[in-house]
Every structure is written in structure tokens, then in C-alpha cells.
Design a protein around this motif. Sequence first.
Motif, short mmCIF file in Angstrom:
data_model
loop_
_atom_site.label_atom_id
_atom_site.label_comp_id
_atom_site.label_asym_id
_atom_site.label_seq_id
_atom_site.Cartn_x
_atom_site.Cartn_y
_atom_site.Cartn_z
N ARG A 130 0.87 -1.18 0.00
CA ARG A 130 0.00 0.00 0.00
C ARG A 130 0.90 1.22 0.00
NH1 ARG A 130 -4.55 -1.77 4.58
NH2 ARG A 130 -5.14 -3.69 3.53
N GLU A 132 1.34 4.04 1.20
CA GLU A 132 0.90 4.91 2.29
C GLU A 132 1.47 6.32 2.09
OE1 GLU A 132 -0.92 3.98 5.02
OE2 GLU A 132 -0.85 1.79 4.99
N MET A 140 6.02 -0.76 11.35
CA MET A 140 4.65 -0.56 11.86
C MET A 140 3.74 0.02 10.79
SD MET A 140 4.32 -0.91 15.39
CE MET A 140 4.42 0.45 16.48
N ARG A 141 4.24 0.97 10.04
CA ARG A 141 3.47 1.46 8.89
C ARG A 141 4.39 1.45 7.69
NH1 ARG A 141 -1.28 2.94 8.02
NH2 ARG A 141 -1.75 3.27 10.21
N GLY A 142 4.55 0.29 7.12
CA GLY A 142 5.40 0.14 5.95
C GLY A 142 4.57 0.34 4.69
N MET A 147 0.94 -9.66 5.72
CA MET A 147 -0.38 -9.76 6.34
C MET A 147 -0.89 -11.19 6.24
SD MET A 147 -4.06 -8.17 5.30
CE MET A 147 -3.64 -6.47 4.92
N GLU A 266 -3.23 -0.85 15.96
CA GLU A 266 -4.12 -1.85 15.36
C GLU A 266 -3.29 -3.01 14.80
OE1 GLU A 266 -6.90 -0.55 12.22
OE2 GLU A 266 -6.74 -2.59 11.44
N VAL A 267 -3.51 -4.20 15.35
CA VAL A 267 -2.77 -5.36 14.87
C VAL A 267 -3.65 -6.36 14.13
CG1 VAL A 267 -0.83 -5.22 16.48
CG2 VAL A 267 -2.93 -6.39 17.18
N GLY A 268 -4.96 -6.17 14.21
CA GLY A 268 -5.84 -7.08 13.48
C GLY A 268 -7.20 -6.46 13.28
N HIS A 269 -7.91 -6.96 12.27
CA HIS A 269 -9.24 -6.44 11.97
C HIS A 269 -10.08 -7.60 11.43
CE1 HIS A 269 -11.75 -3.05 9.84
NE2 HIS A 269 -12.43 -3.73 10.75
N GLY A 301 -7.97 -9.89 8.95
CA GLY A 301 -6.56 -9.58 8.73
C GLY A 301 -5.75 -9.52 10.02
N ARG A 306 3.77 -5.88 11.20
CA ARG A 306 3.54 -4.81 12.17
C ARG A 306 3.68 -5.35 13.60
NH1 ARG A 306 -1.73 -0.98 11.99
NH2 ARG A 306 -0.52 -0.04 10.30
P1 ATP Z 1 -4.43 1.20 9.39
O1 ATP Z 1 -5.68 1.86 9.90
O2 ATP Z 1 -3.38 1.02 10.45
O3 ATP Z 1 -3.92 1.80 8.13
P2 ATP Z 1 -5.99 -0.67 7.93
O4 ATP Z 1 -7.33 -0.44 8.50
O5 ATP Z 1 -5.67 -0.04 6.64
O6 ATP Z 1 -4.88 -0.29 9.00
P3 ATP Z 1 -6.53 -3.45 7.25
O7 ATP Z 1 -6.87 -3.15 5.86
O8 ATP Z 1 -7.61 -3.84 8.19
O9 ATP Z 1 -5.70 -2.24 7.88
O10 ATP Z 1 -5.34 -4.53 7.28
C1 ATP Z 1 -5.25 -5.59 8.23
C2 ATP Z 1 -4.05 -5.40 9.13
O11 ATP Z 1 -2.86 -5.17 8.38
C3 ATP Z 1 -4.14 -4.20 10.05
O12 ATP Z 1 -4.88 -4.50 11.21
C4 ATP Z 1 -2.69 -3.91 10.36
O13 ATP Z 1 -2.27 -4.70 11.46
C5 ATP Z 1 -1.96 -4.35 9.11
N1 ATP Z 1 -1.54 -3.19 8.30
C6 ATP Z 1 -2.35 -2.37 7.58
N2 ATP Z 1 -1.63 -1.41 6.96
C7 ATP Z 1 -0.32 -1.65 7.29
C8 ATP Z 1 0.91 -1.02 6.96
N3 ATP Z 1 0.95 0.05 6.16
N4 ATP Z 1 2.05 -1.54 7.48
C9 ATP Z 1 2.02 -2.62 8.30
N5 ATP Z 1 0.89 -3.25 8.63
C10 ATP Z 1 -0.28 -2.79 8.15
#
Ligand code: ATP
Length: 425
Positions: A130, A132, A140-142, A147, A266-269, A301, A306
Motif C-alpha cells: 500500500r 501509504e 509498523m506502517r510500511g 499480512m 491496530e494489529v488485526g481487523h 486480517g 507490524r
Molecule cells: P491502518 O488503519 O493502520 O492503516 P488498515 O485499517 O488499513 O490499518 P486493514 O486493511 O484492516 O488495515 O489490514 C489488516 C491489518 O494489516 C491491520 O490490522 C494492520 O495490522 C496491518 N496493516 C495495515 N496497513 C499496514 C501497513 N501500512 N504496514 C504494516 N501493517 C499494516
Amino acid sequence: MKETPTEAQIASHRLMLRAGMIRQSSAGIYSWLPMGFRVLRNIEQIVREEQDRAGAQEMLMPTIQSAELWRKSGRYDDYGKEMLRIIDRGERELLYGPTNEELITDIFASSVRSYRDLPKNLYHIQWKFRDEIRPRFGVMRGREFLMKDAYSFDLEKEGAEQSYLKMFVAYLRTFARLGLRAVPVQADPGAIGGNMSHEFHILADTGESDLYFDAAFEEYTAEQMLKADFGMVKDLRGLYAAADEKHDAANCPVPDGQLRQRKGIEVGHIFYFGTKYSAPMGAAVTSSTGEQVNVEMGSYGIGVSRLVGAIIEASHDEKGIIWPESVAPWKAALINLRYGDAECTAAADGLYEKFQNAGVATLYDDRDERPGVKFADADLIGIPWHVTVGPRGVKAGVVEFKNRATGETVEITPEAALNRLAVKA
Ligand code: ATP
Ligand code: MG
């Protein structure tokens, strides 16, 4: 690294760089060096075991996907700049997958025809991309990150709810095994409505979300979480937890003294979304009465890469990382205090062989370095148990046995050290 890297703003990123776990290759993209890769694989394995235990089946989808699939769901345009788009030599539009709903739904649609094949839950652990806006805090935010994403398929909403609860339980167990306290927070269910969308957050001051939750969450122990069942999920869902955009102080059901306000990572959803993808992509099965029914889906996820940073945020001190044993790169650090001393080195070599034969994952520090450097490095990289062989101890028939987390050190025989490590395996 000897120096504290200046580009790193938070502890986990600094410690990962200093300990030589990762190396940045470009913004938000990292190489995993040997020690970092061991931790990543250990986390991945725990995630995998709990998915398997919950009845999900592992597979592997590619990182590169075709734009055509994403046009069917309507997300090719919606996804915007976070999606990395690629044109191949035949002018075909491809993309590096940021997630896999489209691809899995397409696979399901072409392979599963009957309600008899349901329920089904398929997952993979694969790199995502992604783009970002602000990649930061290291892994943590790569932009490229690992995933675990699972997808459930059910005939009816009631079944989908069961699938959702199974994943909820699996997540509670997974985070407990990783040595983490995770708070499930009700999240935005999107157009579908309802309350089947939860984010799991680790509490840490460097988290990017503001959380408000009932202090009762803090009373659950790891042992309890490992015994999680649908009943516990019901109890947890009954407790108040909200991110700041949803929290309304005026209408909060939790009294002030009982309300906690902390930052979360956030580590999972987990997310139920009904027929959002199955309808446009033609993922239907034949029901028992012969009708074509669009399947009810959910996706689940976990941010595996992260989590490496999140665990460090939750578990470190001024000396370095403190790994929970379940994910530690090695269980023991064996330190030869006097490299130049033949007797001491022979004793350490012998012990290393015994550790290996007993299956104790051991990092053997046989460098020609000062004791202080070796102790500091063992603390920095956070190996749970440190076994030090020195000339004085060799004469007395003892080694120093140290617990990294508590700092407690005892002198015991090499055999006793071996037993304590092997038993706990
Ligand atoms: P965030 O709000 O942190 O951007 P997201 O809602 O976009 O997360 P999901 O699409 O639900 O994340 O992705 C599932 C999981 O993948 C997240 O709970 C998070 O742990 C991880 N994740 C999401 N974006 C990243 C990222 N840029 N780098 C590392 N891990 C990520
Ligand atoms: Mg995101």
C-alpha cells in the motif's frame, strides 16, 4: 548499530535498527536480516497454528493481481493512490495486491458450486503493498508489509456469524500466545451495518489510535484468553471500547473511574461484509432447494510484520528488547566471557553442542569482544535467557544463568541450566 539511528522516532524502530533486525531498502520497504526474519517467522507460525486450529485452510495467492478483477468489484478506481499500479509488456494493467477480497472471491466463484461445500475459510500469509502517504515507525506502517488475511464463505448470515466468532476466538488466542494484551474495539461496519467489525489493538503510548475502554479488559489474563470461547467473546463484546471518532464522552456508558484512555496499535481487523463482493463477482452456490445464492463473506486480517514492532513497543526497557519466549529469535544466549582462554572456550563449545542436541535455540556469542559489550548486546537483542561461561565459573563448575526480563541472575551447574531451558521448550 552502535549509534542510535536518528531517523527512528519510536523505540521499536530504533531497537530493530540497532539490533540489526531490519534494513531499510527504500521508504517503507525493508529487508529482514537474519535475526529479524527469525522473529517474523515465529510470529507467522503462531498466527498460522491458530488459523488452522479454527478450521481455516492455508493457501497462497500471488502478490500481483489483474486490474480486471478489481474493476468487477468497483474498487479499481475507488482504491486511489494507495494502490501500486503496474503495466506489463503487453500493456495489460496489473497491480500489487493491497488485500485479496477480489482474488479470493474469484477463486471461490470458479471452484465452489454447492452449499454442501460450505462453510469454508481460506487464508494466506502474503506480502501486501500500500503506497501509504506517510510510511513511518519502521515496519509498523510500511508500504510493503506481511499480512495474514482469511476469508470466510457461508450460505447464510447465521453461518457467517459463527465464522466470525471462530475468528474472534482465534485472535484472542493468537495475541495471548504472542504475549500481548489486545483490546477488541468495535469498528465501522461500513454500508452493511450491524456490529460484526472489530479491530484488535495493542496498548502502547506510540499507537496511532486513541482508545477509550472499560477497565474490565485489564482484568483478563493470558491464561483466560487461551481458553477463549464464544461465551468469552460475548462478554468482551459487552464491554465498552471505542476509538476516538466513535467515543462520545456525554453518552459513554462507563463511569469516569472505570474508563481507560490509552493509545492503541491496530494489529488485526475482522469484518463481516455479506455479499459485497460475492454479488458483483458472481460467487453463488446452489442451495438445498436448488436456488442460486450469493455467499455471505467476511475477511480477517492480522498485520504480521507490524506485530514485530508492536511486540517491542509493548515489551522493552532502557537496555533493549524483551522478547516473549514464544517469538524470541533464540531462547538462550550462550556467552563465552573469555574468548582467549582455552579452558573457558572448551567449556562453552561443549555446552553449545549440548544445547543444540537438546533442541534449545541458542545464539552463541563466541566473539573476541569485551564482556561488557557481550552483555549489552544480549540485553539489546532481548534473548530471554543468558548463560555465561567464565574462567572463574569453569573452575567452580557453574555458569551464570540470567533472566532478561527480570534481570535475576543465579549461579547453577551447566547441567541445571540445560535442564531449565530444555524443560521449558
Ligand atoms: P491502518 O488503519 O493502520 O492503516 P488498515 O485499517 O488499513 O490499518 P486493514 O486493511 O484492516 O488495515 O489490514 C489488516 C491489518 O494489516 C491491520 O490490522 C494492520 O495490522 C496491518 N496493516 C495495515 N496497513 C499496514 C501497513 N501500512 N504496514 C504494516 N501493517 C499494516
Ligand atoms: Mg490503512
